[in-house]
Design an enzyme around this catalytic site. Structure first.
Site, mmCIF file in Angstrom:
data_model
loop_
_atom_site.group_PDB
_atom_site.id
_atom_site.type_symbol
_atom_site.label_atom_id
_atom_site.label_comp_id
_atom_site.label_asym_id
_atom_site.label_seq_id
_atom_site.Cartn_x
_atom_site.Cartn_y
_atom_site.Cartn_z
ATOM 1 N N ARG A 160 24.335 -20.432 -27.445
ATOM 2 C CA ARG A 160 24.817 -20.096 -26.994
ATOM 3 C C ARG A 160 26.255 -20.847 -28.392
ATOM 4 N NH1 ARG A 160 28.830 -20.829 -22.320
ATOM 5 N NH2 ARG A 160 29.527 -22.621 -23.617
ATOM 6 N N HIS A 206 32.286 -20.290 -24.332
ATOM 7 C CA HIS A 206 32.186 -18.459 -23.178
ATOM 8 C C HIS A 206 33.368 -17.523 -23.772
ATOM 9 C CE1 HIS A 206 30.657 -16.236 -20.047
ATOM 10 N NE2 HIS A 206 31.267 -16.122 -19.067
ATOM 11 N N TYR A 260 32.135 -29.277 -20.594
ATOM 12 C CA TYR A 260 30.461 -29.660 -19.516
ATOM 13 C C TYR A 260 29.314 -29.977 -20.348
ATOM 14 C CZ TYR A 260 30.828 -24.849 -20.495
ATOM 15 O OH TYR A 260 31.069 -23.095 -21.546
#
Length: 372
Positions: A267, A271, A280
């Site tokens: 990805r 998200h 993160y």
């Protein structure tokens, strides 16, 4: 978690065909594709990425409540999406934009849904058996398994006629494998030997949780404990995604039971538009996966086969035209009437729904009377 010795890869990151023991059974499937079919793979990947970027821009400009990007996963989706036959049923998660487009879904239906103007999205029978998005993680695997059980019980698979036999293809992500629904779906699929393929897009992040924290073993091994054969593929290789999915769907359609595919992809974006992956995720990791981009890899392959600048310019123009059209149509969207809330709740008129509709009409009217 990355490629393993078991990963099926037909197209190297440099864009050349890979020939080894793992690819020997799949290369003949690729050889049957025409040049036009191969070009369609590229066209769909490029066009949907441009749409994806435009939808993200519209969200940032206040035109959408949310956007769910699929950038980086186009190879896994286009390859698998084209592997399905018209009679097959497809159950997406919520990121399979290009699979919907391949099946005939107008991308504006996604825009309307994520703008909050739709209560369901679309009618599957009108979108090539492409079912509704499922925001609740993993639930679609049970929906798909139930539908596949119905196909089997109706005798619509395993007859030996590939023109009529049907199967189910269900998409989900690595985060969904931690949900009980997925394990339950495996149980029923294995027990009833359903005609379906579980297609896991392992994009390495369940929002902010890395896949190695979710599973200590490769995810393609997960289904084998339930008795479901599995294959791990390079999900950024559109040819591998197509060939393995086609082989798996043919087996499921023919009565051989369910199959499981883990497509290793990444990805590249967030998200959703509500997420900030820089909190993160290491930028070096993103860069490594960007170098495995499914679109640039496949462009190199097509150029080696003789595709010229005219074709790639044509595709880029088509992508820009779709983006402009989506933007123009989005800016003219109108809010639906509140009566839409009550439509299609039941097939036949229902007294409680009629009572609630009347109450809401009176409630809205009270504001107009107060204004006067």
């Amino acid at each position: 978690m990355s490629y393993t010795a078991e990963t099926v890869q037909l197209l190297s990151p440099e864009g050349s065909l890979v020939e080894n023991d793992r690819t020997s059974q799949y290369l003949p499937i690729i050889e049957k594709l025409s040049d036009e079919q191969l070009k369609d793979f590229h066209r769909q990947m490029v066009v949907i990425r441009r749409f994806d970027v435009e939808a993200g821009n519209l969200q940032r400009q206040g035109q959408l409540a949310l956007w769910i990007p699929s950038i980086g996963q186009e190879g896994a989706q286009v390859g698998s999406g084209y592997a399905a036959r018209p009679q097959d049923h497809i159950f997406p998660a919520y990121r399979e934009h290009v699979v919907g487009r391949i099946r005939g879904l107008d991308p504006m239906r996604l825009i309307e849904m994520l703008r909050g103007l739709s209560h369901g999205g679309w009618v599957p029978s009108e979108t090539g058996n492409f079912h509704l998005y499922s925001i609740v993680i993993g639930t679609q695997t049970l929906h798909a398994t139930g539908y596949a059980m119905g196909i089997a019980l109706d005798g619509a698979s395993g007859t030996g006629d590939p023109e009529t036999d049907a199967a189910v293809l269900v998409y989900f992500g690595d985060g969904a494998t931690s949900q009980g629904d997925v394990s339950e779906a495996f149980v029923f699929a294995a027990s009833y030997q359903t005609p379906q393929v579980f297609f896991l897009q392992n994009n390495h992040w369940a929002i902010s949780v890395p896949v190695e924290r979710q599973s200590r073993t490769p995810l393609y091994l997960r289904s084998t404990g339930f008795g479901i054969p599995s294959v791990q593929v390079d999900g950024n290789d559109v040819l591998a995604s197509y060939a393995v999915t086609k082989d798996s769907l043919d087996a499921a359609r023919g009565g051989a039971g369910p199959r499981f595919i883990e497509a290793l992809t990444y990805r590249i974006g967030a998200h959703t538009s509500s997420d900030d992956p820089t909190k993160y995720r290491d930028s070096a990791e993103v860069e490594r996966w960007s170098q495995r981009d499914p679109i640039s890899r496949f462009e190199t392959f097509l150029r080696a086969k003789g595709a010229g600048d005219d074709f790639f310019h044509e595709v880029a123009t088509e992508a820009e035209d779709l983006a402009a059209d989506v933007r123009a149509r989005t800016l003219t969207l109108q809010d639906p009437p509140t009566s839409k809330i009550f439509e299609h709740v039941y097939t036949d008129p229902h007294s409680l729904v009629a009572e609630q509709s009347a109450w809401l009409t009176a409630y809205e009217s009270s504001f107009e009377e107060a204004a006067e």
